[in-house]
Design a protein around this motif. Structure first.
Motif, PDB file in Angstrom:
ATOM      1  N   LEU A  34      -3.651  -0.471   6.049  1.00 29.92           N
ATOM      2  CA  LEU A  34      -2.755   0.193   7.002  1.00 29.92           C
ATOM      3  C   LEU A  34      -3.445   1.316   7.772  1.00 29.92           C
ATOM      4  O   LEU A  34      -3.022   1.676   8.864  1.00 29.92           O
ATOM      5  N   GLY A  35      -4.458   1.910   7.160  1.00 22.11           N
ATOM      6  CA  GLY A  35      -5.122   3.062   7.765  1.00 22.11           C
ATOM      7  C   GLY A  35      -4.346   4.355   7.577  1.00 22.11           C
ATOM      8  O   GLY A  35      -4.553   5.319   8.312  1.00 22.11           O
ATOM      9  N   ILE A  36      -3.452   4.379   6.614  1.00 20.58           N
ATOM     10  CA  ILE A  36      -2.647   5.570   6.314  1.00 20.58           C
ATOM     11  C   ILE A  36      -2.457   5.696   4.806  1.00 20.58           C
ATOM     12  O   ILE A  36      -2.669   4.734   4.063  1.00 20.58           O
ATOM     13  N   LYS A  37      -2.025   6.862   4.397  1.00 18.82           N
ATOM     14  CA  LYS A  37      -1.625   7.058   3.008  1.00 18.82           C
ATOM     15  C   LYS A  37      -0.110   6.853   2.939  1.00 18.82           C
ATOM     16  O   LYS A  37       0.637   7.384   3.754  1.00 18.82           O
ATOM     17  N   LEU A  38       0.328   6.043   1.979  1.00 21.91           N
ATOM     18  CA  LEU A  38       1.759   5.796   1.805  1.00 21.91           C
ATOM     19  C   LEU A  38       2.468   7.067   1.347  1.00 21.91           C
ATOM     20  O   LEU A  38       1.854   7.922   0.703  1.00 21.91           O
ATOM     21  N   PRO A  39       3.748   7.197   1.657  1.00 18.42           N
ATOM     22  CA  PRO A  39       4.508   8.332   1.134  1.00 18.42           C
ATOM     23  C   PRO A  39       4.434   8.343  -0.397  1.00 18.42           C
ATOM     24  O   PRO A  39       4.434   7.275  -1.035  1.00 18.42           O
ATOM     25  N   ASN A  40       4.369   9.532  -0.984  1.00 18.16           N
ATOM     26  CA  ASN A  40       4.206   9.654  -2.432  1.00 18.16           C
ATOM     27  C   ASN A  40       5.251   8.888  -3.221  1.00 18.16           C
ATOM     28  O   ASN A  40       4.935   8.247  -4.225  1.00 18.16           O
ATOM     29  N   ILE A  41       6.509   8.930  -2.798  1.00 16.96           N
ATOM     30  CA  ILE A  41       7.566   8.249  -3.549  1.00 16.96           C
ATOM     31  C   ILE A  41       7.385   6.737  -3.500  1.00 16.96           C
ATOM     32  O   ILE A  41       7.660   6.031  -4.473  1.00 16.96           O
ATOM     33  N   LEU A  42       6.871   6.190  -2.395  1.00 18.88           N
ATOM     34  CA  LEU A  42       6.616   4.756  -2.297  1.00 18.88           C
ATOM     35  C   LEU A  42       5.412   4.376  -3.163  1.00 18.88           C
ATOM     36  O   LEU A  42       5.429   3.337  -3.832  1.00 18.88           O
TER      37      LEU A  42
END
Length: 146
Positions: A34-42
């Motif tokens: 994705l090129g991003i960090k997922l939200p912590n809760i996900l």
């Protein structure tokens, strides 16, 4: 409010196991793609129950490999592909992400409608819903007090 871990364990009527979730490497691979960090809760959700087919994939709603479309991080698809859920990309650093739903994610002018619930509340609710809808053998573990 109960944690995701507490909810999952109450539904399963057992402690979570390592193999119930995705590995750190699997989550990192999704983030790299994705090129991003997922939200912590996900990330937490995937690490706890991402390997449980009855809660994660083989149920009424299908957790799909997250992707980005029209400024949204899409992570969930209704089992017939009629509805999709996601969170706004520009809000990913916010701990109180709201969840949005749309009915045709492939169109570029898709209207996303707020579900009026945060991602952590949505995922908590969805654990119960997935167990009742697709993981029927565990639905008897859901008590009225939870």
């Amino acid at each position: 409010m109960k944690t995701l871990k507490e909810i999952a364990e109450s539904i399963l009527t057992r402690p979570l196991k390592k193999e119930d979730g995705l590995t750190f490497s699997e989550i990192e691979e999704i983030e790299t793609d994705l090129g991003i960090k997922l939200p912590n809760i996900l990330r937490e959700f995937y690490s706890l129950v991402g390997g449980l087919d009855m809660l994660f994939i083989n149920s009424f709603e299908c957790f799909i490999k997250p992707y980005i479309k029209n400024g949204m991080l899409v992570f969930l698809e209704e089992n017939e592909g009629l509805c999709y859920w996601g969170v706004k990309m520009q809000k990913l650093s916010n701990s109180q992400l709201n969840v949005y739903m749309c009915t045709d994610v492939e169109q570029n002018n898709t209207e996303w409608v707020s579900e009026e619930v945060t991602l952590d509340g949505f995922l908590s609710m969805l654990l119960y819903y997935q167990a009742a809808s697709g993981g029927y053998e565990y639905s008897g573990a859901i008590s009225e007090t939870e």
